[in-house]
Write a protein that holds these residues in place. Sequence first.
Motif, PDB file in Angstrom:
ATOM      1  N   ASP A  56       0.835  -1.209   0.000  1.00  0.00           N
ATOM      2  CA  ASP A  56       0.000   0.000   0.000  1.00  0.00           C
ATOM      3  C   ASP A  56       0.869   1.259   0.000  1.00  0.00           C
ATOM      4  O   ASP A  56       0.578   2.229  -0.720  1.00  0.00           O
ATOM      5  N   ALA A  57       1.945   1.255   0.803  1.00  0.00           N
ATOM      6  CA  ALA A  57       2.858   2.402   0.833  1.00  0.00           C
ATOM      7  C   ALA A  57       3.531   2.591  -0.525  1.00  0.00           C
ATOM      8  O   ALA A  57       3.693   3.733  -0.994  1.00  0.00           O
ATOM      9  N   LEU A  58       3.888   1.494  -1.168  1.00  0.00           N
ATOM     10  CA  LEU A  58       4.489   1.571  -2.501  1.00  0.00           C
ATOM     11  C   LEU A  58       3.499   2.148  -3.504  1.00  0.00           C
ATOM     12  O   LEU A  58       3.851   3.022  -4.308  1.00  0.00           O
ATOM     13  N   ASP A  59       2.271   1.678  -3.472  1.00  0.00           N
ATOM     14  CA  ASP A  59       1.241   2.192  -4.389  1.00  0.00           C
ATOM     15  C   ASP A  59       1.061   3.700  -4.209  1.00  0.00           C
ATOM     16  O   ASP A  59       0.976   4.457  -5.185  1.00  0.00           O
ATOM     17  N   THR A  60       1.022   4.150  -2.962  1.00  0.00           N
ATOM     18  CA  THR A  60       0.860   5.580  -2.666  1.00  0.00           C
ATOM     19  C   THR A  60       2.057   6.376  -3.191  1.00  0.00           C
ATOM     20  O   THR A  60       1.887   7.436  -3.813  1.00  0.00           O
ATOM     21  N   ALA A  61       3.267   5.869  -2.952  1.00  0.00           N
ATOM     22  CA  ALA A  61       4.470   6.566  -3.416  1.00  0.00           C
ATOM     23  C   ALA A  61       4.531   6.608  -4.940  1.00  0.00           C
ATOM     24  O   ALA A  61       4.899   7.643  -5.521  1.00  0.00           O
ATOM     25  N   ASN A  88      11.723   3.930  -4.397  1.00  0.00           N
ATOM     26  CA  ASN A  88      12.794   2.930  -4.248  1.00  0.00           C
ATOM     27  C   ASN A  88      12.802   2.324  -2.852  1.00  0.00           C
ATOM     28  O   ASN A  88      12.974   1.105  -2.695  1.00  0.00           O
ATOM     29  N   THR A  89      12.629   3.144  -1.841  1.00  0.00           N
ATOM     30  CA  THR A  89      12.599   2.650  -0.460  1.00  0.00           C
ATOM     31  C   THR A  89      11.400   1.734  -0.242  1.00  0.00           C
ATOM     32  O   THR A  89      11.522   0.684   0.394  1.00  0.00           O
ATOM     33  N   ALA A  90      10.261   2.116  -0.792  1.00  0.00           N
ATOM     34  CA  ALA A  90       9.055   1.294  -0.646  1.00  0.00           C
ATOM     35  C   ALA A  90       9.208  -0.046  -1.366  1.00  0.00           C
ATOM     36  O   ALA A  90       8.758  -1.081  -0.866  1.00  0.00           O
ATOM     37  N   VAL A  91       9.854  -0.036  -2.529  1.00  0.00           N
ATOM     38  CA  VAL A  91      10.100  -1.290  -3.253  1.00  0.00           C
ATOM     39  C   VAL A  91      11.004  -2.203  -2.427  1.00  0.00           C
ATOM     40  O   VAL A  91      10.757  -3.403  -2.298  1.00  0.00           O
ATOM     41  N   ALA A  92      12.059  -1.633  -1.850  1.00  0.00           N
ATOM     42  CA  ALA A  92      12.981  -2.438  -1.041  1.00  0.00           C
ATOM     43  C   ALA A  92      12.272  -3.041   0.172  1.00  0.00           C
ATOM     44  O   ALA A  92      12.475  -4.219   0.500  1.00  0.00           O
ATOM     45  N   ALA A  93      11.432  -2.253   0.833  1.00  0.00           N
ATOM     46  CA  ALA A  93      10.691  -2.759   1.994  1.00  0.00           C
ATOM     47  C   ALA A  93       9.731  -3.862   1.580  1.00  0.00           C
ATOM     48  O   ALA A  93       9.658  -4.916   2.218  1.00  0.00           O
ATOM     49  N   ARG A  94       8.999  -3.651   0.488  1.00  0.00           N
ATOM     50  CA  ARG A  94       8.053  -4.648   0.014  1.00  0.00           C
ATOM     51  C   ARG A  94       8.765  -5.940  -0.382  1.00  0.00           C
ATOM     52  O   ARG A  94       8.358  -7.029  -0.002  1.00  0.00           O
ATOM     53  N   ASP A  95       9.874  -5.808  -1.113  1.00  0.00           N
ATOM     54  CA  ASP A  95      10.607  -6.993  -1.545  1.00  0.00           C
ATOM     55  C   ASP A  95      11.205  -7.753  -0.370  1.00  0.00           C
ATOM     56  O   ASP A  95      11.204  -8.988  -0.345  1.00  0.00           O
ATOM     57  N   GLY A  96      11.696  -7.029   0.621  1.00  0.00           N
ATOM     58  CA  GLY A  96      12.240  -7.686   1.814  1.00  0.00           C
ATOM     59  C   GLY A  96      11.178  -8.464   2.566  1.00  0.00           C
ATOM     60  O   GLY A  96      11.394  -9.604   2.983  1.00  0.00           O
ATOM     61  N   ARG A  97      10.023  -7.877   2.701  1.00  0.00           N
ATOM     62  CA  ARG A  97       8.929  -8.563   3.397  1.00  0.00           C
ATOM     63  C   ARG A  97       8.426  -9.753   2.586  1.00  0.00           C
ATOM     64  O   ARG A  97       8.075 -10.790   3.156  1.00  0.00           O
ATOM     65  N   ALA A  98       8.418  -9.618   1.269  1.00  0.00           N
ATOM     66  CA  ALA A  98       8.022 -10.752   0.427  1.00  0.00           C
ATOM     67  C   ALA A  98       9.019 -11.903   0.581  1.00  0.00           C
ATOM     68  O   ALA A  98       8.627 -13.074   0.599  1.00  0.00           O
ATOM     69  N   MET A  99      10.300 -11.580   0.715  1.00  0.00           N
ATOM     70  CA  MET A  99      11.304 -12.630   0.919  1.00  0.00           C
ATOM     71  C   MET A  99      11.105 -13.331   2.256  1.00  0.00           C
ATOM     72  O   MET A  99      11.296 -14.545   2.360  1.00  0.00           O
ATOM     73  N   VAL A 100      10.727 -12.581   3.280  1.00  0.00           N
ATOM     74  CA  VAL A 100      10.464 -13.197   4.591  1.00  0.00           C
ATOM     75  C   VAL A 100       9.280 -14.152   4.487  1.00  0.00           C
ATOM     76  O   VAL A 100       9.340 -15.289   4.975  1.00  0.00           O
TER      77      VAL A 100
END
Length: 151
Positions: A56-61, A88-100
């Motif tokens: 959601d944060a990525l979509d907003t950004a 870029n920060t939102a993508v990194a956060a989303r990708d990290g959480r997806a990896m978890v």
Amino acid sequence: MPEISQDVLGVVAERIEDRFEMPLADLRRAVAAAPQATPDATSVVRWYGLLAESQDALDTAEDALVAALGTEPGELDDAAMELAHRVNTAVAARDGRAMVVDYLLDPLAPGKRGPGAWRGATPAARRAPALPTLAPTPPGTRSVPARGVTR
């Protein structure tokens, strides 16, 4: 870009449903009712929620960046660059959480079968040295001491 985010979250939700053999909404209710009953499910539901928040944060950004880019063609000003950094920060956060979430769903992931477990290695192979500690002696030969060494 909400269609893309729903696809990503949909794929992850489908993997969760396959792993726990129940719809995600039911799994969320079960975890809310008894969080200690299945720690794996509790962790997956928690991290899926964090993944959805970061999406959601990525979509907003992304929406803010698209709006800023749509108004002024040409070079990016400081405000647009800041929005690009937020994306870029939102993508990194989303990708990290997806990896978890991916790690939590993989029962064969490294470290999942106990401390020191390696994928595919037998317990004996994990305890054996990586290289032989002594050179093998060919059959039929005697051990001859090196010159100047007395036994």
